[in-house]
Design an enzyme around this catalytic site. Structure first.
Site, mmCIF file in Angstrom:
data_model
loop_
_atom_site.group_PDB
_atom_site.id
_atom_site.type_symbol
_atom_site.label_atom_id
_atom_site.label_comp_id
_atom_site.label_asym_id
_atom_site.label_seq_id
_atom_site.Cartn_x
_atom_site.Cartn_y
_atom_site.Cartn_z
ATOM 1 N N ASP A 36 0.829 -1.210 0.000
ATOM 2 C CA ASP A 36 0.000 0.000 0.000
ATOM 3 C C ASP A 36 0.865 1.262 0.000
ATOM 4 O OD1 ASP A 36 -2.371 1.393 -0.045
ATOM 5 O OD2 ASP A 36 -2.745 1.233 2.107
ATOM 6 N N GLY A 37 0.321 2.326 -0.549
ATOM 7 C CA GLY A 37 0.980 3.634 -0.479
ATOM 8 C C GLY A 37 1.558 4.138 -1.792
ATOM 9 N N ASN A 38 1.299 3.441 -2.884
ATOM 10 C CA ASN A 38 1.849 3.879 -4.182
ATOM 11 C C ASN A 38 1.379 5.283 -4.561
ATOM 12 O OD1 ASN A 38 2.834 1.334 -4.285
ATOM 13 N ND2 ASN A 38 1.557 0.614 -5.982
ATOM 14 N N HIS B 213 2.668 3.315 -8.912
ATOM 15 C CA HIS B 213 2.464 1.898 -9.221
ATOM 16 C C HIS B 213 3.674 1.347 -9.977
ATOM 17 C CE1 HIS B 213 -1.469 2.321 -7.657
ATOM 18 N NE2 HIS B 213 -2.006 2.946 -8.680
ATOM 19 N N SER C 160 -7.576 -5.373 -5.267
ATOM 20 C CA SER C 160 -8.706 -5.902 -4.498
ATOM 21 C C SER C 160 -10.000 -5.757 -5.296
ATOM 22 C CB SER C 160 -8.841 -5.151 -3.171
ATOM 23 O OG SER C 160 -9.403 -3.869 -3.380
ATOM 24 N N GLU D 43 -12.481 -4.303 -4.335
ATOM 25 C CA GLU D 43 -12.920 -2.918 -4.116
ATOM 26 C C GLU D 43 -12.169 -1.924 -5.007
ATOM 27 O OE1 GLU D 43 -12.205 -5.083 -1.625
ATOM 28 O OE2 GLU D 43 -14.222 -5.357 -0.811
ATOM 29 N N ASN D 44 -10.988 -2.314 -5.489
ATOM 30 C CA ASN D 44 -10.199 -1.386 -6.311
ATOM 31 C C ASN D 44 -10.851 -1.060 -7.659
ATOM 32 O OD1 ASN D 44 -7.020 -2.684 -5.074
ATOM 33 N ND2 ASN D 44 -8.096 -0.826 -4.448
ATOM 34 N N ARG E 181 -12.033 2.533 -8.271
ATOM 35 C CA ARG E 181 -11.145 3.668 -8.576
ATOM 36 C C ARG E 181 -11.462 4.232 -9.961
ATOM 37 N NH1 ARG E 181 -5.256 2.535 -5.876
ATOM 38 N NH2 ARG E 181 -6.076 1.946 -3.834
ATOM 39 N N GLU F 138 1.106 -13.105 12.607
ATOM 40 C CA GLU F 138 1.639 -11.897 13.240
ATOM 41 C C GLU F 138 1.491 -10.759 12.238
ATOM 42 O OE1 GLU F 138 2.641 -11.532 16.291
ATOM 43 O OE2 GLU F 138 2.414 -13.663 16.761
#
Ligand code: IPE
Ligand code: IPE
Ligand code: MG
Length: 250
Positions: A21-23, A38, A66, A68-69, A72, A208
Site C-alpha cells: 500500500d501507499g503507491n 504503481h 482488491s 474494491e479497487n 477507482r 503476526e
C-alpha cells in the site's frame, strides 16, 4: 551490522503475505501522477520477491488488486491492468532465473482478457519451479472467497455429497482459493495504514501483523528483513500462556 545476518534462518515464516500500500501517496509526494507510484512499486515487488526466495521463504502472497479497487477511476484501473500485463511478461525471466512458481488467487472472470491471458501464460511457464511460490492476489477479496467457498460447500451438501455434520475447519480451508497452501505466519502492510482491507481473513487467524510506515515503492530488502526480525521477536502463543511456551518446545 548487516540486518540480514540477524535473521534466524531456522525460524523463518514459511508463508509471508503483504498488503502493498501507499503507491498513490508516494507518487503525490514526488509531484507525480498515481501511476508513477504503481510503476515504482514494481521494483519493490521484484526486490522483495528475490529477497524472500533467497532466504528460503516458501510462499509469498502479494495483494495486487482488491475487488474494491474496481471503484477507482477507470483511468487508474486501466493503467494498473496494463502495468500488470507488462510486468508479468517482463518478469517471467526473473521468475525463471530464481526458480519461482507463479500462482494467483481471486476472481479472474472480471479481469481484462489480455491480463488473464498473460497470467495464464506465466503460471504455465513457471509451474515446474520449486524454490518459492509467488501468489498474486488479483481481483481478490476475502469475503468474496468465503462466499464462493460457502456456495461450493452448500452445493455438495444439497447434492448429497457432503454431510453437514462432517464439515470441519479443514473442509472450509479446502474450498478457499488458498487450498493446499499453509496459512501465512506473517502479514506485512506498508504505508502506515493499520487495517486488513478484506485480505485473507480466514488464513490470518493467527498471523503476526507487522505494520510499517514505509510506502510500498520505498519498501526494499532492508525493510523486508526488518519485518522478518519483528516477526522473530514476537511470542506466538496460540492461546496459551507464556510460561507454557517456555516449558514446551513450540
Ligand atoms: C497500493 O497503493 C496499490 C493498489 C491498491 C493497487 P495505493 O494505490 O492504494 O496507494 P495509496 O494508498 O492511495 O497511497
Ligand atoms: C488494499 O489497499 C488493496 C491492495 C493493496 C491491493 P487499498 O489502498 O485498496 O486499501 P484501503 O482502501 O486503503 O483500505
Ligand atoms: Mg491504498
Amino acid at each position: 551490522m548487516d540486518i540480514r545476518t540477524q535473521i534466524d534462518m531456522t525460524r523463518l515464516p514459511r508463508h509471508v503475505a503483504i498488503i502493498m500500500d501507499g503507491n498513490g501517496r508516494w507518487a503525490k509526494a514526488h509531484g507525480q501522477p498515481r501511476v508513477f507510484g504503481h510503476r515504482n512499486g514494481v521494483k519493490s515487488v521484484r526486490e522483495v520477491t528475490e529477497a524472500a526466495a533467497e532466504l528460503g521463504v516458501q510462499y509469498l502472497t502479494l495483494y495486487a488488486f482488491s475487488t474494491e479497487n474496481w471503484g477507482r477511476p477507470a483511468s487508474e484501473v486501466n493503467a494498473l491492468m496494463r502495468l500488470l500485463v507488462q510486468t508479468i511478461r517482463k518478469e517471467i525471466k526473473t521468475l525463471q532465473d530464481n526458480q519461482i512458481r507463479l500462482q494467483t488467487i481471486g476472481d479472474h472472470s472480471r479481469l481484462p482478457a489480455k491480463t488473464a491471458q498473460a497470467l495464464l501464460e506465466a503460471i504455465e511457464a513457471t509451474r515446474e519451479n520449486t524454490r518459492m511460490t509467488l501468489i498474486l492476489a488479483l481481483n481478490y477479496s476475502a469475503k468474496w472467497e468465503l462466499t464462493e467457498a460457502t456456495r461450493r460447500i452448500a452445493r455438495k451438501v444439497s447434492s448429497g455429497h457432503l454431510d453437514p455434520d462432517q464439515i470441519t475447519e479443514q473442509t472450509i480451508a479446502e474450498h478457499l482459493n488458498t487450498a493446499g497452501l499453509p496459512d501465512p505466519e506473517l502479514l506485512i502492510r506498508t504505508s502506515g495504514e493499520t487495517r486488513i482491507s478484506n485480505f485473507l481473513l480466514w488464513q490470518i487467524a493467527y498471523a503476526e501483523l507487522v505494520f510499517t510506515p514505509v510506502m510500498w515503492p520505498d519498501f526494499r530488502r532492508p525493510d523486508f528483513y526488518q519485518a522478518l526480525l519483528d516477526f522473530q521477536h514476537r511470542e506466538r502463543r496460540f492461546g496459551k500462556t507464556s510460561d507454557q511456551l517456555s516449558t514446551q518446545n513450540v
